[in-house]
Motif scaffolding. Structure first.
Motif, PDB file in Angstrom:
ATOM      1  N   PRO A 202       0.747  -1.206   0.069  1.00 31.02           N
ATOM      2  CA  PRO A 202      -0.047  -0.005  -0.092  1.00 31.02           C
ATOM      3  C   PRO A 202       0.956   1.204   0.025  1.00 31.02           C
ATOM      4  O   PRO A 202       0.521   2.425  -0.569  1.00 31.02           O
ATOM      5  CB  PRO A 202      -0.888  -0.258   1.391  1.00 31.02           C
ATOM      6  CG  PRO A 202      -0.728  -1.680   1.712  1.00 31.02           C
ATOM      7  CD  PRO A 202       0.350  -2.138   1.038  1.00 31.02           C
ATOM      8  N   LEU A 203       1.887   1.171   0.661  1.00 31.47           N
ATOM      9  CA  LEU A 203       3.058   2.412   0.747  1.00 31.47           C
ATOM     10  C   LEU A 203       3.297   2.618  -0.627  1.00 31.47           C
ATOM     11  O   LEU A 203       3.182   3.880  -1.182  1.00 31.47           O
ATOM     12  CB  LEU A 203       4.022   2.065   1.796  1.00 31.47           C
ATOM     13  CG  LEU A 203       5.236   3.074   1.550  1.00 31.47           C
ATOM     14  CD1 LEU A 203       4.650   4.326   2.147  1.00 31.47           C
ATOM     15  CD2 LEU A 203       6.399   2.627   2.414  1.00 31.47           C
ATOM     16  N   ALA A 344       0.816  12.421   2.685  1.00 33.87           N
ATOM     17  CA  ALA A 344       1.422  11.172   2.144  1.00 33.87           C
ATOM     18  C   ALA A 344       1.607  10.248   3.234  1.00 33.87           C
ATOM     19  O   ALA A 344       1.324   9.126   3.348  1.00 33.87           O
ATOM     20  CB  ALA A 344       2.861  11.214   1.430  1.00 33.87           C
ATOM     21  N   ILE A 345       2.011  10.769   4.333  1.00 34.83           N
ATOM     22  CA  ILE A 345       2.236   9.988   5.502  1.00 34.83           C
ATOM     23  C   ILE A 345       0.974   9.670   6.208  1.00 34.83           C
ATOM     24  O   ILE A 345       0.913   8.142   6.637  1.00 34.83           O
ATOM     25  CB  ILE A 345       2.946  10.881   6.802  1.00 34.83           C
ATOM     26  CG1 ILE A 345       4.605  11.233   6.336  1.00 34.83           C
ATOM     27  CG2 ILE A 345       2.772  10.037   8.300  1.00 34.83           C
ATOM     28  CD1 ILE A 345       5.144  12.363   7.112  1.00 34.83           C
ATOM     29  N   VAL A 346      -0.026  10.253   6.378  1.00 37.53           N
ATOM     30  CA  VAL A 346      -1.522   9.867   6.854  1.00 37.53           C
ATOM     31  C   VAL A 346      -1.880   8.679   6.031  1.00 37.53           C
ATOM     32  O   VAL A 346      -2.552   7.537   6.228  1.00 37.53           O
ATOM     33  CB  VAL A 346      -2.534  10.985   6.760  1.00 37.53           C
ATOM     34  CG1 VAL A 346      -3.875  10.453   7.215  1.00 37.53           C
ATOM     35  CG2 VAL A 346      -2.020  11.964   8.216  1.00 37.53           C
ATOM     36  N   ALA A 347      -1.827   8.937   4.610  1.00 41.22           N
ATOM     37  CA  ALA A 347      -2.458   7.968   3.732  1.00 41.22           C
ATOM     38  C   ALA A 347      -1.627   6.622   3.508  1.00 41.22           C
ATOM     39  O   ALA A 347      -2.370   5.711   3.699  1.00 41.22           O
ATOM     40  CB  ALA A 347      -2.462   8.640   1.974  1.00 41.22           C
ATOM     41  N   ALA A 348      -0.267   6.721   3.729  1.00 42.22           N
ATOM     42  CA  ALA A 348       0.388   5.518   3.922  1.00 42.22           C
ATOM     43  C   ALA A 348       0.141   4.918   5.131  1.00 42.22           C
ATOM     44  O   ALA A 348      -0.135   3.517   5.156  1.00 42.22           O
ATOM     45  CB  ALA A 348       1.894   5.794   3.771  1.00 42.22           C
ATOM     46  N   ALA A 349      -0.068   5.567   6.237  1.00 40.28           N
ATOM     47  CA  ALA A 349      -0.225   4.816   7.457  1.00 40.28           C
ATOM     48  C   ALA A 349      -1.647   4.235   7.536  1.00 40.28           C
ATOM     49  O   ALA A 349      -1.923   3.018   8.205  1.00 40.28           O
ATOM     50  CB  ALA A 349      -0.322   5.939   8.482  1.00 40.28           C
ATOM     51  N   GLY A 353      -1.468   0.277   7.883  1.00 38.51           N
ATOM     52  CA  GLY A 353      -2.208  -0.153   9.161  1.00 38.51           C
ATOM     53  C   GLY A 353      -3.425  -0.962   8.953  1.00 38.51           C
ATOM     54  O   GLY A 353      -3.468  -2.090   9.567  1.00 38.51           O
ATOM     55  N   PHE A 354      -4.235  -0.664   8.219  1.00 38.93           N
ATOM     56  CA  PHE A 354      -5.397  -1.508   7.714  1.00 38.93           C
ATOM     57  C   PHE A 354      -4.954  -2.733   7.236  1.00 38.93           C
ATOM     58  O   PHE A 354      -5.632  -3.826   7.667  1.00 38.93           O
ATOM     59  CB  PHE A 354      -6.213  -0.695   6.739  1.00 38.93           C
ATOM     60  CG  PHE A 354      -7.902  -1.359   6.638  1.00 38.93           C
ATOM     61  CD1 PHE A 354      -8.058  -1.972   5.477  1.00 38.93           C
ATOM     62  CD2 PHE A 354      -8.852  -0.900   7.726  1.00 38.93           C
ATOM     63  CE1 PHE A 354      -9.355  -2.676   5.383  1.00 38.93           C
ATOM     64  CE2 PHE A 354      -9.694  -1.531   7.458  1.00 38.93           C
ATOM     65  CZ  PHE A 354     -10.233  -2.312   6.526  1.00 38.93           C
TER      66      PHE A 354
END
Length: 389
Positions: A202-203, A344-349, A353-354
């Motif tokens: 996902p990242l 980008a950080i929030v979206a990657a997390a 995370g999911f």
């Protein structure tokens, strides 16, 4: 020449320390090795800063600090070895088997350096043959191989630690003829590599393009990062299986498998002569990794009888990772009002995370297995106590 002479003393201490560290590695004394290497880096950086402040030229300061650091760590390693009762017996009768064992690995390392040099020539050449100017071809090579490719090896930081710990334990089990333990370690390590590498999908798929722009201010690097998401699992599997080949005494065959994969990479690349692109580079690299891995697995399966259960793990991980990748990409789009790096950080997390939560839900992290084993152990213990009573 002056820098070379400054570095030469460090070569001796590096060689001696490497042999002694091999002893601790085989004894699974990882903490001692890690502490010594950490101290080496602290000495190196501190020495470099001090020499800079004293006015020494940066090139000479960097070389001298490296020599001082490796000398320090080499002496410290030998002292620790002697404190633990280590001795230096005669190497008589040991040199030939040592050379026979290490030669394929040394050849593999040398071949890797040669292949990297050939890539530095072939890739710009193929870009130029496809209509780019010389400067653009070099720029494209820098964006793909120089900028994006190292980031695709990010999961290897975790899997490499597994390889580091796996080699001595796997070699020991193989030397003792414990086929069941060898097969268990091989299967577990393979599945673990798949699970960890897929966690990064996902990242790269979700925010890889934005990461290329943020880190390198280069859209080509971002595009290659996004495409390279499909290579994460092959990279991880090639890394862990090549380590297993060395641990199981199949260094020569592992070297041959690497050469076959490399030849396939150049074959695919030159098959697109005149139409070469970053996508073709990604394809050729993927073919190389996959072919080498398949050949390694065939050899490992023949020797250990390992199951192919990791193929199911691959399908499960990819099936779970794809929707999470789209979640990361979609999240990045709707967070456009935020600073790009924060988005980008929030979206990657969110994406990673999911996926981690889905791993737990589908028991890909082994939580339920661990619970089950603890339960069985507890039941057996209670049963023994009941019989005794």
């Amino acid at each position: 020449m002056t820098v070379l002479f400054i570095l030469l003393p460090g070569l001796l201490f590096c060689a001696v320390a490497a042999a002694v560290r091999g002893h601790f590695w085989g004894k699974e004394k990882y903490t001692a090795l890690s502490v010594i290497e950490l101290l080496e880096q602290i000495v190196r950086i501190s020495m470099c800063v001090v020499l800079f402040l004293c006015g020494m030229g940066k090139t000479f300061a960097a070389a001298l600090s490296l020599t001082v650091a490796v000398t320090f760590s080499g002496v410290l390693t030998v002292i620790y070895y002697k404190i633990k009762g280590g001795k230096f017996p005669s190497p008589k009768g040991q040199l030939r088997p040592l050379i026979e064992t290490s030669a394929p690995i040394s050849a593999l390392r040398a071949s890797s350096s040669l292949v990297n040099s050939l890539l530095a020539i072939a890739v710009p050449f193929l870009f130029a043959a496809s209509g780019m100017s010389g400067d653009d071809a070099l720029g494209m090579f820098g964006a793909t191989i120089g900028m994006a490719m190292p980031l695709l090896y990010l999961p290897i930081t975790v899997i490499g630690s597994l390889s580091y710990a796996l080699i001595p334990t796997l070699s020991k089990a193989d030397a003792e003829g414990n086929a069941r333990e060898v097969r268990r370690q091989v299967e577990t390590a393979t599945k673990f590599s798949v699970v960890i590498s897929a966690l990064f999908i996902p990242l790269f798929f979700g925010v890889g393009k934005a990461a290329g722009v943020l880190l390198f201010d280069n859209e080509v690097a971002g595009d290659f990062l996004q495409m390279g998401g499909v290579l994460l699992i092959p990279i991880a599997l090639e890394s862990i299986t090549s380590s297993m080949m060395n641990s199981l005494g199949m260094e020569k065959q592992g070297f041959v498998n690497y050469l076959i994969g490399t030849a396939a990479m150049f074959g695919v690349a030159f098959a697109f002569y005149g139409h070469f692109s970053p996508a073709v580079l990604c394809l050729s690299w993927g073919v190389s990794l996959t072919l080498s891995t398949v050949l390694d697995i065939i050899c490992i399966r023949k020797k250990t009888g390992m199951s192919l259960g990791f193929l199911k793990t691959i399908l499960q991980c990819v099936a779970l990772a794809l929707p999470c990748a789209f979640l990361a990409k979609w999240s990045f789009s709707i967070l456009a009002f935020m600073p790009q790096i924060l988005a980008a950080i929030v979206a990657a997390a969110l994406g990673c995370g999911f996926l981690f939560l889905l791993y737990g839900a589908f028991d890909l992290l082994g939580f339920h297995i661990a619970k089950g084993r603890r339960k069985k152990t507890k039941d057996k213990t209670l049963k023994r106590l009941h019989i005794k009573a």
